[in-house]
Scaffold this active site. Sequence first.
Site, PDB file in Angstrom:
ATOM      1  N   GLU A   1     -97.675  14.515  37.635  1.00  7.92           N
ATOM      2  CA  GLU A   1     -97.301  15.801  37.053  1.00  7.92           C
ATOM      3  C   GLU A   1     -96.511  15.620  35.754  1.00  7.92           C
ATOM      4  O   GLU A   1     -96.684  16.369  34.810  1.00  7.92           O
ATOM      5  CB  GLU A   1     -96.472  16.630  38.049  1.00  7.92           C
ATOM      6  CG  GLU A   1     -97.302  17.278  39.142  1.00  7.92           C
ATOM      7  CD  GLU A   1     -98.368  18.229  38.602  1.00  7.92           C
ATOM      8  OE1 GLU A   1     -98.173  18.827  37.527  1.00  7.92           O
ATOM      9  OE2 GLU A   1     -99.429  18.352  39.237  1.00  7.92           O
TER      10      GLU A   1
ATOM     11  N   CYS B   1    -112.157  29.062  32.734  1.00  9.45           N
ATOM     12  CA  CYS B   1    -111.423  30.127  32.042  1.00  9.45           C
ATOM     13  C   CYS B   1    -110.613  29.500  30.897  1.00  9.45           C
ATOM     14  O   CYS B   1    -109.392  29.555  30.863  1.00  9.45           O
ATOM     15  CB  CYS B   1    -110.516  30.853  33.036  1.00  9.45           C
ATOM     16  SG  CYS B   1    -109.910  32.418  32.434  1.00  9.45           S
TER      17      CYS B   1
ATOM     18  N   CYS C   1    -117.409  32.957  31.736  1.00  6.40           N
ATOM     19  CA  CYS C   1    -117.301  33.984  32.796  1.00  6.40           C
ATOM     20  C   CYS C   1    -118.523  33.998  33.707  1.00  6.40           C
ATOM     21  O   CYS C   1    -118.398  34.275  34.902  1.00  6.40           O
ATOM     22  CB  CYS C   1    -117.089  35.358  32.189  1.00  6.40           C
ATOM     23  SG  CYS C   1    -115.556  35.481  31.286  1.00  6.40           S
TER      24      CYS C   1
ATOM     25  N   CYS D   1    -117.993  31.802  36.577  1.00  7.53           N
ATOM     26  CA  CYS D   1    -116.653  31.852  37.175  1.00  7.53           C
ATOM     27  C   CYS D   1    -116.701  32.288  38.643  1.00  7.53           C
ATOM     28  O   CYS D   1    -117.275  33.331  38.968  1.00  7.53           O
ATOM     29  CB  CYS D   1    -115.793  32.816  36.370  1.00  7.53           C
ATOM     30  SG  CYS D   1    -114.172  33.006  37.080  1.00  7.53           S
TER      31      CYS D   1
ATOM     32  N   CYS E   1    -111.928  39.885  38.586  1.00  6.67           N
ATOM     33  CA  CYS E   1    -111.309  39.782  37.263  1.00  6.67           C
ATOM     34  C   CYS E   1    -111.302  41.121  36.540  1.00  6.67           C
ATOM     35  O   CYS E   1    -112.343  41.683  36.202  1.00  6.67           O
ATOM     36  CB  CYS E   1    -112.059  38.735  36.449  1.00  6.67           C
ATOM     37  SG  CYS E   1    -111.316  38.465  34.851  1.00  6.67           S
TER      38      CYS E   1
HETATM   39 FE1  SF4 Z   1    -111.552  33.908  33.270  1.00  2.38          FE
HETATM   40 FE2  SF4 Z   1    -112.098  36.306  34.317  1.00  2.38          FE
HETATM   41 FE3  SF4 Z   1    -113.915  35.092  32.832  1.00  2.38          FE
HETATM   42 FE4  SF4 Z   1    -113.292  34.119  35.241  1.00  2.38          FE
HETATM   43  S1  SF4 Z   1    -114.273  36.068  34.775  1.00  2.38           S
HETATM   44  S2  SF4 Z   1    -113.570  32.941  33.364  1.00  2.38           S
HETATM   45  S3  SF4 Z   1    -111.122  34.568  35.334  1.00  2.38           S
HETATM   46  S4  SF4 Z   1    -111.922  35.800  32.169  1.00  2.38           S
END
Ligand code: SF4
Length: 925
Positions: A494, A650, A657, A660, A666
């Site tokens: 870390e 992200c 997205c 994602c 989101c």
């Molecule tokens: Fe980021 Fe939302 Fe896009 Fe997922 S959907 S990559 S959380 S902005």
Amino acid sequence: MLTQDVQANIGKVLSFLRDWDRGDRTVRGRMLNTFLSQNSGKTFYELELEFAQVASLFLARVTTWMRLTYMFGTFLGLQLKAIGVFLSASSHDQYLVEFVDDGGVLTLLEILGHSKSKEEDKREALCLLITVSNAGRKYKEFICESNGVKVIAESLATSNTDHNQETARALFESLSHGNPKYHNQIYKGLIALMICSSPKAQQLVLFTLHIVQSKMKTAHHSIVEPLLNMLRSLHLEVQDAAIDLILLLKSYDVRLVLLSGLVALLGPSKENQHQNTEESEMTKMTGSLPMFVQQAAAAKTMRLLAEDSREVSQELLSLGVIPHLLFALGNRDHTDTQIQASLALQYFVRSYPPIEEHVRRVTGSTLYAALMDKPETLYMNMSETQADILLNNKLDIIMSRLRSVLEKGKRVGQEVVETAKPKRKKSETVVKDEETINASLSTYHNFSDPADVVRLRSHLLSWYDKEKRELPWRTLAVTESDLNIRTYAVWVSEIMLQQTQVATVIDYYNKWMKRWPTVQDLAAASLEEVNQMWAGLGYYSRGKRLHEGSQKVVSELKGQMPNTVDSLLKQLPGVGRYTAAAIGSIALGHVTGAVDGNVIRVLCRLRAIGADSTSPAVTEALWSLANKLVDPDRPGDFNQAMMELGARICTPKGPLCSQCPVQTHCRSYSKVHIKQEKISQKLLGKPGRKPSTLPDIEDCINIETCLLCPSEPWNDELGVQNFPRKPAKKPPRVERTLTCVVIRVGEGGEDEYLLTQRPNKGLLAGLWEFPSLLLEEKNSEVKQKRALCADISKLTGTNLTESLFQYVGEVVHIFSHIHQTYVVHSVCLKDSDAQTQNENAQWLTRSALQEAAVSTGVKKIVKLCDSVDEAKEQTFKDGKRKKLPDMKNDKKQPTSKKPKLSATNVGSRQLSLNSFFKTVKEESD
Ligand code: SF4
Ligand code: ZN
């Protein structure tokens, strides 16, 4: 020689045992009765005297007979009582040891679990087990290891006599005083018992859980649901015990889940309808009563919690407790719900004045006056219409009412208030509370539905399990069984990962762990070695702090790494809130969120948080979200998954997205797509139609005053990258540093470079560099060269003049906050001239220089010198003048002066380091 009396006694005992061995069950029954009438209450020594020092032979016989016959119940009660005489014989544990060795404890547990055993026999068995358990830790362990917890729990849940339930509870309590290793087993056994149907058993379980829980450092999340369900018990003593346990749990890691569960129970949402089969049956009989009872109990519990802790009351506000209480207040079907909701509401209004106006506007002034005056009787003053306003308008209507109240209140109210009331300066607390409330009134930036949280965890972790990168520290965190080493390994990773990319860290990490696999190894190293190892990783104070921390662990903490988030934070230098949470969750499994740069971005986008992400309100909101979301079963994985998502999907620019895993959760993604759909509908000539495929999400209800909403207008081109917003970055400080590469020929004939050590604090603390001087605008360069020259002369005991400095070039190095330009010169000294006694200066050969703890800036300077070398060598080889490599400020290079080669002045000709020394050596030979 034995006396006649003794011999007679032995004969009597042998004959007694023979009778037992030969006797049928009637004979044995009679013998047991005789034994009990003559020996109950005797001590060990009295029994031994009576049985010629071999009383245990009889105990062994009874134990064996019991094992063989308990299923038929033959004189089982007598056998248990007889064993009781032995086990409770004071002052010695010989009988206990023998009883356990002969399998007595296992038989007692079997009696408890046997469906045909009589209640009174079970009671005797439980009493005997208490005697065994009270005899000491090893006996408690033996019972636990023999599956005792499960058997006793079942006995408690299914028994239909108060006495047996009470005895089983006492046995649990006794066991809980044993080895902490078994606490978890007992704890989970009790949690499993919470769904039992007997109110008496429920109450006893809650009492015992209270005792066991208070001995534990953490709480298991599985306690929350059954505990909240117990609030719907129609037995007040069960409800009170459940509330007591909730009050205790407010200091544990399940607090947030518990609080959100309580808020949800107030309604009007589906959450207050979850019920198990037994309860469904109950609901059939009693209608909505249990649900209303639970609603009232939830309101009461929240008031007690809030009264007990301001921190908790603020958390309840941020969970949106006020509109839920207003809803419960309108439940005219259940007076107690109205009373409890009024009491709680009154408490919140009194403690947080900014709420007052909002509540008054929703309730109306008459009801509000009643609320503040006599909350217990408010229900009597509530008209049907007033109740309908509160009750029949679902939460969102109440919320939108609050929104308009806030908006109107802000405009109209301000004028009235400002003219009517004398101006008072708000105390800091009130301002803070106002902020909390303003932030809390919107569920838009929150995860209010626990089911949504569960789904998000599952989506994210499934993705992580498939996609995660295998990294050495992740492997160690999973495979290393030694907790101390695991904590150390995660700590090192870390710290290295603070402000350094994963790809760069891997190599350094592997080398580090190979060299210093334990905290003790690191503590034994020197700072010089640590700096050497760290060289090139940047932000050098991190390595120093790791080293300091390891020495502290060894000297002050007996070599044991701190093992709680709090102690990691307090005891390890360089460990802040994020790092402590990351180590705590990854290495130690503590259930805590961890918010780093990646997580900030992901959370801001998930919940459309667009205010300055470094502001206190946003920071606290993000930590609270992270704590709410973290998976209680896999906290370390969850936190790493969030970071991984931020690093790979992200990302700051160009988020993916479409790939994602949490896209459906989101808000910024929805926002962008709703906007796009509206635009395309407009283009298609269908303005005003609602988007069909995407849910129309509510905007933040308090957009104008919200501390989490963006203060800057939405930028269509940025899409989801509208979140998060950072404060305008301060431009980096521009600095120029005069540096001189001082070279001599060492004793072995090898080139050597003069390096000086930087101070122990500040930028690049403790690292080695070429003699340097920060250039100041107010002084001329010549003057400053002279000053640096004087420093070098002092260090080396020579008498240099600045005219000997050869300009080499310039090197730019960018730190996070400084734009640094090194103006590089070189000078060569006669070997005999160049001695140094100073401990902060040393001569290093080229190979030693490569190994030394030097910064990247120094390495760049060496590279520059080398490139100049090569160019010059090429020029000399070709026998004609070639253009030097493209270097900054080439034009500044002195070309007018022809060099005069000597040992003290090799200088006005640009030479490479190597060729330069070759020349010097040739000259000095
Ligand atoms: Fe980021 Fe939302 Fe896009 Fe997922 S959907 S990559 S959380 S902005
Ligand atoms: Zn907002």
